[in-house]
Scaffold this motif. Structure first.
Motif, short mmCIF file in Angstrom:
data_model
loop_
_atom_site.label_atom_id
_atom_site.label_comp_id
_atom_site.label_asym_id
_atom_site.label_seq_id
_atom_site.Cartn_x
_atom_site.Cartn_y
_atom_site.Cartn_z
N LYS A 56 0.87 -1.18 0.00
CA LYS A 56 0.00 0.00 0.00
C LYS A 56 0.91 1.23 0.00
O LYS A 56 1.73 1.40 0.91
CB LYS A 56 -0.88 -0.05 1.26
CG LYS A 56 -1.61 1.23 1.60
CD LYS A 56 -2.85 1.43 0.74
CE LYS A 56 -3.55 2.74 1.09
NZ LYS A 56 -2.85 3.93 0.61
N LEU A 57 0.80 2.02 -1.06
CA LEU A 57 1.59 3.25 -1.11
C LEU A 57 0.78 4.39 -0.51
O LEU A 57 -0.45 4.40 -0.60
CB LEU A 57 1.95 3.58 -2.57
CG LEU A 57 2.69 2.48 -3.34
CD1 LEU A 57 2.90 2.89 -4.80
CD2 LEU A 57 4.05 2.21 -2.69
N SER A 58 1.49 5.35 0.06
CA SER A 58 0.76 6.43 0.75
C SER A 58 -0.03 7.31 -0.21
O SER A 58 -0.96 8.00 0.18
CB SER A 58 1.73 7.28 1.56
OG SER A 58 2.71 7.82 0.69
N SER A 59 0.34 7.27 -1.49
CA SER A 59 -0.33 8.19 -2.42
C SER A 59 -1.57 7.61 -3.09
O SER A 59 -2.35 8.34 -3.68
CB SER A 59 0.67 8.63 -3.49
OG SER A 59 1.22 7.51 -4.12
N ILE A 60 -1.74 6.30 -3.04
CA ILE A 60 -2.92 5.72 -3.70
C ILE A 60 -3.68 4.80 -2.74
O ILE A 60 -3.11 4.28 -1.78
CB ILE A 60 -2.55 4.98 -5.01
CG1 ILE A 60 -1.31 4.10 -4.81
CG2 ILE A 60 -2.37 5.91 -6.15
CD1 ILE A 60 -0.96 3.26 -5.99
N LEU A 72 1.19 1.50 -11.32
CA LEU A 72 -0.18 1.71 -11.80
C LEU A 72 -0.43 1.02 -13.14
O LEU A 72 -1.50 1.12 -13.72
CB LEU A 72 -0.46 3.21 -11.95
CG LEU A 72 -0.29 4.06 -10.70
CD1 LEU A 72 -0.64 5.50 -10.99
CD2 LEU A 72 -1.18 3.54 -9.57
N ALA B 15 -1.14 12.63 -6.68
CA ALA B 15 -0.54 11.29 -6.65
C ALA B 15 -0.17 10.74 -8.02
O ALA B 15 0.86 10.08 -8.18
CB ALA B 15 -1.49 10.33 -5.95
N THR B 16 -1.00 11.01 -9.00
CA THR B 16 -0.72 10.41 -10.32
C THR B 16 -0.71 11.46 -11.42
O THR B 16 -1.27 12.54 -11.26
CB THR B 16 -1.79 9.34 -10.68
OG1 THR B 16 -3.05 9.98 -10.81
CG2 THR B 16 -1.86 8.25 -9.64
N GLN B 37 -1.12 6.18 -17.12
CA GLN B 37 -1.13 6.77 -15.78
C GLN B 37 0.06 6.24 -14.99
O GLN B 37 0.31 5.02 -14.99
CB GLN B 37 -2.43 6.41 -15.07
CG GLN B 37 -2.65 7.21 -13.81
CD GLN B 37 -3.94 6.83 -13.10
OE1 GLN B 37 -4.42 5.72 -13.24
NE2 GLN B 37 -4.48 7.77 -12.35
N ILE B 38 0.77 7.11 -14.36
CA ILE B 38 1.91 6.69 -13.52
C ILE B 38 1.87 7.44 -12.19
O ILE B 38 1.13 8.42 -12.05
CB ILE B 38 3.27 6.96 -14.21
CG1 ILE B 38 3.42 8.46 -14.56
CG2 ILE B 38 3.45 6.11 -15.45
CD1 ILE B 38 4.81 8.86 -14.94
N LEU B 39 2.67 6.99 -11.25
CA LEU B 39 2.79 7.73 -10.00
C LEU B 39 3.60 8.99 -10.27
O LEU B 39 4.64 8.93 -10.91
CB LEU B 39 3.50 6.89 -8.94
CG LEU B 39 2.76 5.67 -8.41
CD1 LEU B 39 3.66 4.89 -7.46
CD2 LEU B 39 1.47 6.06 -7.71
N ASN B 44 7.69 7.93 -3.88
CA ASN B 44 6.48 7.76 -3.08
C ASN B 44 6.45 8.73 -1.87
O ASN B 44 6.11 8.34 -0.76
CB ASN B 44 6.38 6.31 -2.60
CG ASN B 44 4.99 5.97 -2.12
OD1 ASN B 44 4.01 6.54 -2.63
ND2 ASN B 44 4.88 5.11 -1.14
N ILE B 46 4.60 11.40 -1.75
CA ILE B 46 3.32 12.13 -1.68
C ILE B 46 2.36 11.33 -0.81
O ILE B 46 1.99 10.21 -1.14
CB ILE B 46 2.75 12.35 -3.11
CG1 ILE B 46 3.67 13.27 -3.90
CG2 ILE B 46 1.32 12.91 -3.04
CD1 ILE B 46 3.39 13.32 -5.37
N ASP B 47 2.01 11.91 0.29
CA ASP B 47 1.09 11.24 1.22
C ASP B 47 -0.27 11.92 1.09
O ASP B 47 -0.49 13.02 1.61
CB ASP B 47 1.64 11.35 2.65
CG ASP B 47 0.78 10.61 3.66
OD1 ASP B 47 -0.37 10.26 3.31
OD2 ASP B 47 1.25 10.37 4.78
N THR B 48 -1.16 11.25 0.36
CA THR B 48 -2.45 11.89 0.09
C THR B 48 -3.36 11.87 1.31
O THR B 48 -4.23 12.72 1.45
CB THR B 48 -3.16 11.21 -1.10
OG1 THR B 48 -3.16 9.81 -0.89
CG2 THR B 48 -2.51 11.53 -2.41
N GLU B 49 -3.17 10.88 2.18
CA GLU B 49 -4.03 10.81 3.37
C GLU B 49 -3.76 11.99 4.31
O GLU B 49 -4.67 12.66 4.79
CB GLU B 49 -3.79 9.49 4.12
CG GLU B 49 -4.57 8.34 3.50
CD GLU B 49 -4.11 6.99 4.00
OE1 GLU B 49 -3.66 6.90 5.15
OE2 GLU B 49 -4.18 6.03 3.21
#
Lengths: 392, 209
Positions: A56-60, A72, B15-16, B37-39, B44, B46-49
């Motif tokens: 689990k990545l923090s961005s998705i 992805l 994120a993407t 689509q890529i990250l 990694n 970027i912490d979207t939460e």
């Protein structure tokens, strides 16, 4: 019918374990095709349901395969790729199939496979269990090329470097004259293929407790060696080149029975790969001589395997003399035959029948499943070889 | 670290992003492109939460360039050495970075005609009547090889794309200064970074002159 594996993803046994679990969930003991191994976003079943390595990545918001260059990507799984996207053009999934078959976990049927009893046993326990290690060792030691590797490393008396082992199709550098020009037959493995095969089989040996990579801590509980080795075998790249040998000294004291030696059709590399610059001519000539190369390599392995069944040695010079009487079957160039066959002897180890040598007498160290070995071989060829073997 | 998240609802999008990759040169030139689509972030970070950019950030600036309303550039010295250390591990990232930072049409791993096998051009940039083929090297000592490789590709395809003037660009990661050599523009990574991130130059013409 076993083939030589040569793709890195097949090195991670935990990935193969997940793949087999997915296959069993979907097909039980019914046949499946090669494409069925691939992730399919339209299917109710897929490998992600059985894979413990997803991250689990923090961005998705969803979990992804940690080995894909683009997490992805629609390929979804590095081992199998997907029906929707396969940058490996099925080579990766085909290699995974060959790996599972080599370890006896699946059996080839028509254009696909079925899970074997050994395969069901393998996935019936969690990957980290003691049983898994036993089944892995037994499975790996039924795969000819792995046995060849283990024998080669067991001959060493100290730590080994990965580069010390050459595992691939022999390179004879034979030349054939065409229109006044000498063209070299391309029948041996290229260095990149050797490197990939070696890399995969070394990681198998590390997983199953036959090798301990330098700087990796000795497992505290050897009965779950494969589980304690996971931090290394799971890593994206296997960068350690020096290994401590852990092959039991007695492993080759009794003859191992190798159920999955390379079979007749796997005695030569895929010549479809021969398409680099200026190779067209080399490819055409190699394809012309390919049946002879396959036959003579098969003859060596078959001869040793037959003699091994009778606990006899194979007289190499006598055997060559007899084989040379069938030039249309075994000889590219009579003058060069002996030299070429000396080099071709390397195929025996790759197929899973290493031997010791006393001048011309070759003593085989394992037993091969002759039926598996002969799968795909012409009956007429086998008849001729049987006659020769009886004679010498 | 010189980039900071702006705490807004839009941040999730950071994120993407999308990139043109693994497509045929012909399709790329004709702009028949399906982007993948890529990250956005290679590390990694970027912490979207928690809506933040974490300390894994290597200051590549892609998130800031692609999503200026969600990422701020703050005053400070960029961690170029960390970025370069990352390139040491993953040299191919430089192509993705450039492709995502510039405003011209750019694609990575573009397939072109080979002898028997398909060749791949690591980065192609298209302007109105020019094509830029980009290759990166760590050290100027590797220039000849990279230059020959680009020549090889150009030789094979130039008949098909006569309308375009093809230019070679070689990015030297550990280079000291930019110049021209054998009709190739040599530009150092440091200069590229400075132009893109500090001087806000985003056109290939502005970057390589």
């Amino acid at each position: 019918m076993s083939y030589l594996i040569n793709r890195n993803p097949s090195g991670r046994i935990i990935c193969l374990h997940s793949l087999l679990r997915y296959l069993y969930n979907k097909f039980k003991t019914e046949p499946f095709t090669l494409t069925d191994l691939k992730y399919d976003s339209q299917s109710k079943f897929n490998i992600h349901q059985t894979c413990p390595l997803l991250v689990k990545l923090s961005s998705i918001s969803f979990k992804v395969c940690p080995y894909l260059e683009n997490p992805l990507s629609d390929a979804k799984c590095y081992l199998t790729q997907s029906v929707q996207e396969d940058t490996q053009k099925s080579k990766s999934v085909s290699d995974a199939f060959n790996a599972l078959e080599g370890m006896e976990f699946i059996r080839r049927v028509d254009k696909g496979g079925v899970i074997t009893k050994e395969g069901i046993d393998f996935i019936s326990d969690e990957f980290e269990s003691e049983n898994t290690l036993k089944r892995l060792q037994s499975g790996m030691l039924s795969y000819g090329p792995f046995v060849g590797l283990i024998h080669e490393i067991s001959n060493k008396t100290r730590d080994i470097y990965r580069s010390e082992i050459e595992l691939g199709y022999p390179i004879t550098n034979e030349k054939v004259e065409v229109g006044g020009r000498k063209i070299t037959l391309s029948t041996g493995s290229q260095q990149d293929t050797i490197t990939r095969t070696r890399s995969v089989l070394f990681i198998w040996a590390t997983t199953s407790g036959f090798l301990l990579p330098e700087s990796i801590k000795e497992p505290s509980n050897p009965s779950v060696w494969h589980a304690e080795m996971l931090p290394y075998t799971e890593s994206k790249k296997w960068t350690i080149n020096k290994f401590n040998i852990r092959v039991p000294k007695m492993l080759f004291s009794k003859k191992l029975f190798v159920k999955n030696p390379l079979s007749y059709n796997a005695m030569t590399k895929s010549t479809k790969a021969l398409r680099e610059r200026n190779q067209e001519e080399e490819r055409t000539i190699t394809l012309k001589y390919e049946p002879i190369i396959t036959n003579r390599r098969f003859a060596l392995v078959y001869g040793l395997a037959k003699k091994s069944e009778k606990n006899q040695t194979l007289n190499f010079s006598g055997y060559l003399k007899e084989l040379s009487k069938y030039p249309e079957l075994f000889v590219v160039n009579q003058k060069d035959f002996e030299r070429a066959m000396e080099i071709e002897l390397g195929i025996c180890s790759v197929c899973g029948i290493p031997f010791t040598r006393d001048k011309f007498d070759l003593t085989p160290l394992t037993l091969l499943d002759i039926k598996e070995l002969s799968s795909g071989a012409p009956l007429s060829l086998i008849k001729i070889l049987d006659q020769i073997i009886m004679k010498i | 670290m010189i980039f900071k998240a702006i705490n807004n609802k839009e941040f999730e999008k950071v994120a993407t992003c999308y990139i043109a990759e693994h497509i045929e040169l012909k399709d790329f030139i004709n702009e028949k492109i399906t982007e993948k689509q890529i990250l956005t972030c290679p590390t990694n970070a970027i912490d979207t939460e928690n809506r933040e950019i974490t300390k894994e950030c290597i200051d590549c600036g892609i998130c800031w360039i692609k999503y200026p309303s969600s990422v701020n550039k703050i005053k400070g010295v960029p961690s170029l050495s960390i970025f370069k250390a990352y390139l040491k591990k993953d040299k191919m990232f430089i192509y993705r970075w450039l492709a995502l930072c510039i405003e011209d049409l750019a694609g990575i791993n573009i397939k072109s005609k080979g002898f028997s096998r398909v060749k791949r051009i690591p980065l192609v940039v298209k302007t109105r009547n020019q094509l830029y083929f980009v290759k990166s090297i760590y050290d100027i000592a590797d220039f000849e090889k990279a230059d020959y490789e680009l020549d090889d590709i150009i030789q094979l395809i130039q008949e098909d794309f006569q309308k375009y003037q093809i230019k070679k660009i070689i990015v030297v990661i550990n280079g000291v200064s930019s110049k021209m050599r054998n009709k190739s523009s040599i530009i150092t990574f440091d200069e590229l970074y400075d132009k893109i991130i500090n001087q806000n130059k985003r056109k290939i013409m502005e970057l390589v002159g």
